[in-house]
Design an enzyme around this catalytic site. Sequence first.
Site, PDB file in Angstrom:
ATOM      1  N   SER A   1     -25.781  27.944 -23.285  1.00 11.96           N
ATOM      2  CA  SER A   1     -25.928  28.963 -22.247  1.00 11.96           C
ATOM      3  C   SER A   1     -24.817  28.818 -21.220  1.00 11.96           C
ATOM      4  O   SER A   1     -23.972  27.933 -21.324  1.00 11.96           O
ATOM      5  CB  SER A   1     -27.284  28.815 -21.564  1.00 11.96           C
ATOM      6  OG  SER A   1     -27.321  27.607 -20.835  1.00 11.96           O
ATOM      7  N   LYS A   2     -24.860  29.690 -20.238  1.00  9.60           N
ATOM      8  CA  LYS A   2     -23.771  29.747 -19.253  1.00  9.60           C
ATOM      9  C   LYS A   2     -23.467  28.396 -18.603  1.00  9.60           C
ATOM     10  O   LYS A   2     -22.327  28.100 -18.278  1.00  9.60           O
ATOM     11  CB  LYS A   2     -24.072  30.748 -18.134  1.00  9.60           C
ATOM     12  CG  LYS A   2     -24.339  32.140 -18.593  1.00  9.60           C
ATOM     13  CD  LYS A   2     -25.826  32.461 -18.539  1.00  9.60           C
ATOM     14  CE  LYS A   2     -26.385  32.647 -19.935  1.00  9.60           C
ATOM     15  NZ  LYS A   2     -27.802  32.376 -20.124  1.00  9.60           N
ATOM     16  N   ARG A   3     -24.535  27.618 -18.430  1.00  6.22           N
ATOM     17  CA  ARG A   3     -24.272  26.363 -17.722  1.00  6.22           C
ATOM     18  C   ARG A   3     -23.464  25.372 -18.558  1.00  6.22           C
ATOM     19  O   ARG A   3     -23.045  24.329 -18.080  1.00  6.22           O
ATOM     20  CB  ARG A   3     -25.566  25.736 -17.201  1.00  6.22           C
ATOM     21  CG  ARG A   3     -26.495  25.290 -18.266  1.00  6.22           C
ATOM     22  CD  ARG A   3     -27.924  25.196 -17.763  1.00  6.22           C
ATOM     23  NE  ARG A   3     -28.795  25.080 -18.897  1.00  6.22           N
ATOM     24  CZ  ARG A   3     -28.952  23.938 -19.594  1.00  6.22           C
ATOM     25  NH1 ARG A   3     -28.322  22.839 -19.217  1.00  6.22           N
ATOM     26  NH2 ARG A   3     -29.727  23.903 -20.641  1.00  6.22           N
TER      27      ARG A   3
END
Length: 474
Positions: A252-254
């Site tokens: 995911s984005k993180r």
Amino acid sequence: MRFLGGTMVRVRFAPSPTGYLHIGGARTALFNYLFARNQGGRFILRIEDTDQNRSTDESVGAILKSMRWLGLDWDEGPEVGGPFAPYFQSQRLHIYKQYAELLVEKGFAYRCYCSADELEKKREENQKKGLPTRYDRKCRWLKEEKDLPYAIRFKVPENILNVEFEDLLHDKISVSISEIEDFVILKSDGYPTYNFSCVIDDVLMQITHIIRGDDHINNTPKQVLIYNSLGMPMPVFVHLPMILGSDKTRLSKRHGATSIGLYEEMGYLPEAMVNYLVRLGWSYGDQEIFSKQELIEKFSLNNLGRSSAVFNPEKLLWLNQHYIKSLPVAKIANILKGFLNKKGIFCEDENKLEKIVLALRERAKTILEMSEKAMIFFEKDVVFEEGAKEKFITDEIKPILSDVVSELRSVNDISIKSLEGFFAQFVEKRGIKFKAIAQPLRVALCGKTVGPGIFEMIEIFGKDESIRRISSVL
RNA sequence: GUCCCCAUCGUCUAGAGGCCUAGGACAUCGGCCUUUCACGCCGGUAACGCGGGUUCGAAUCCCGCUGGGGACGCCA
């Protein structure tokens, strides 16, 4: 064309336009594409925009753009059409409605008048009590129709114990029927749910192989029930392992950039991205580098892996540099031109751009990085690195640099080859090593202590500009 | 919690019972090359999760455990 079991291979990639094309989706699309091309089959792109709230045209555009960037051209789908158009599920609502009503008629489904709020409340209560959160089938036995908004639920059969299906990678997968609730197939807003529209379209579009992420394994039993209720033949299922972040949780984005578009902006090459992605869950002996043509020839569902893979940006970077170094210079130069444009540099001198690529391609891992390093060739004023001038442009070296300037004036050919000869002679005459003047020259030319080769720089700057730069530090 | 899936170096992977003293690649650490930085070349460190079977023989087959992931929506 080659056929498999008498039917042409037809595969699809079916993204929902609720965001950009991400790493995982791209890999799924790539495997579908490669399988289709390898088998001489068809690759279909279908947009699953049945979530009215989250689907956007912007996402559709971004996904198509990234697909094209990766070189995953589709045979049927948005913008190219095809025999089973439309390929946007939001434009096929009447079809799903028709099939859902048909299932109601035949007793495979029923109308459910429970409101979403009501159901959510029940779910929460049961969760709190540690009870299963499945739908209580309140409307399953309702005799007459009500004049209320309704959803259509699939009536999970009571006469079987398990739902079984074959998966090319996982062999037989079996799930107890008690694990499956009477799931909604048509929402009260008239839109189908994923599990329903997916099956209807895969059937109508004559999909032979469903290659998708293994997060869909849990959906497959429901879909199998639908195939059976419709009396439709089942496609071959292939559930690919997930791609995880460095902490082994869903990417995911993180974990950093996950959208393909972002990688394009960061100066990655599609060749590198494709090569990197294909090796996540697929291998061909010890081979690491594959051209697209080679992948089409060698790709096979037989050497897929089953375990999830961690996305490793370092290896992508390595591949990116590999392609920066090995793709045709003109091609890289053209991409570099675009990146320079974004920095406000508009260079139409192809020859100069290609020389810059040659000077920098072993020193940049992305085109963005290359464009930053290329700025020295376009900035009028030399920006000196902290302390560089003091350290290298010493009083002892200045007279020698001054000699370089005067002798360089009479050199006509400033190709790298010629400069090599010129400097070899220059240092020999004075009994010094080239090393002694290399760094001072570099600092004078570009202001930095690290950078491209001296000769490359002089050739790119040209004689006059090189002389101007060296003279200006004296 | 329930169900499903998975399990070889830090990471991607090779490995279809003996070719395994477990191979390659990225990363990492040395060295060489060199005009700085890179590139390139050479070399090193580093893995079969654990426990039971099966077998003459298991990384490979079976079972259990552990660990990880995923799914449990009128999202897809």
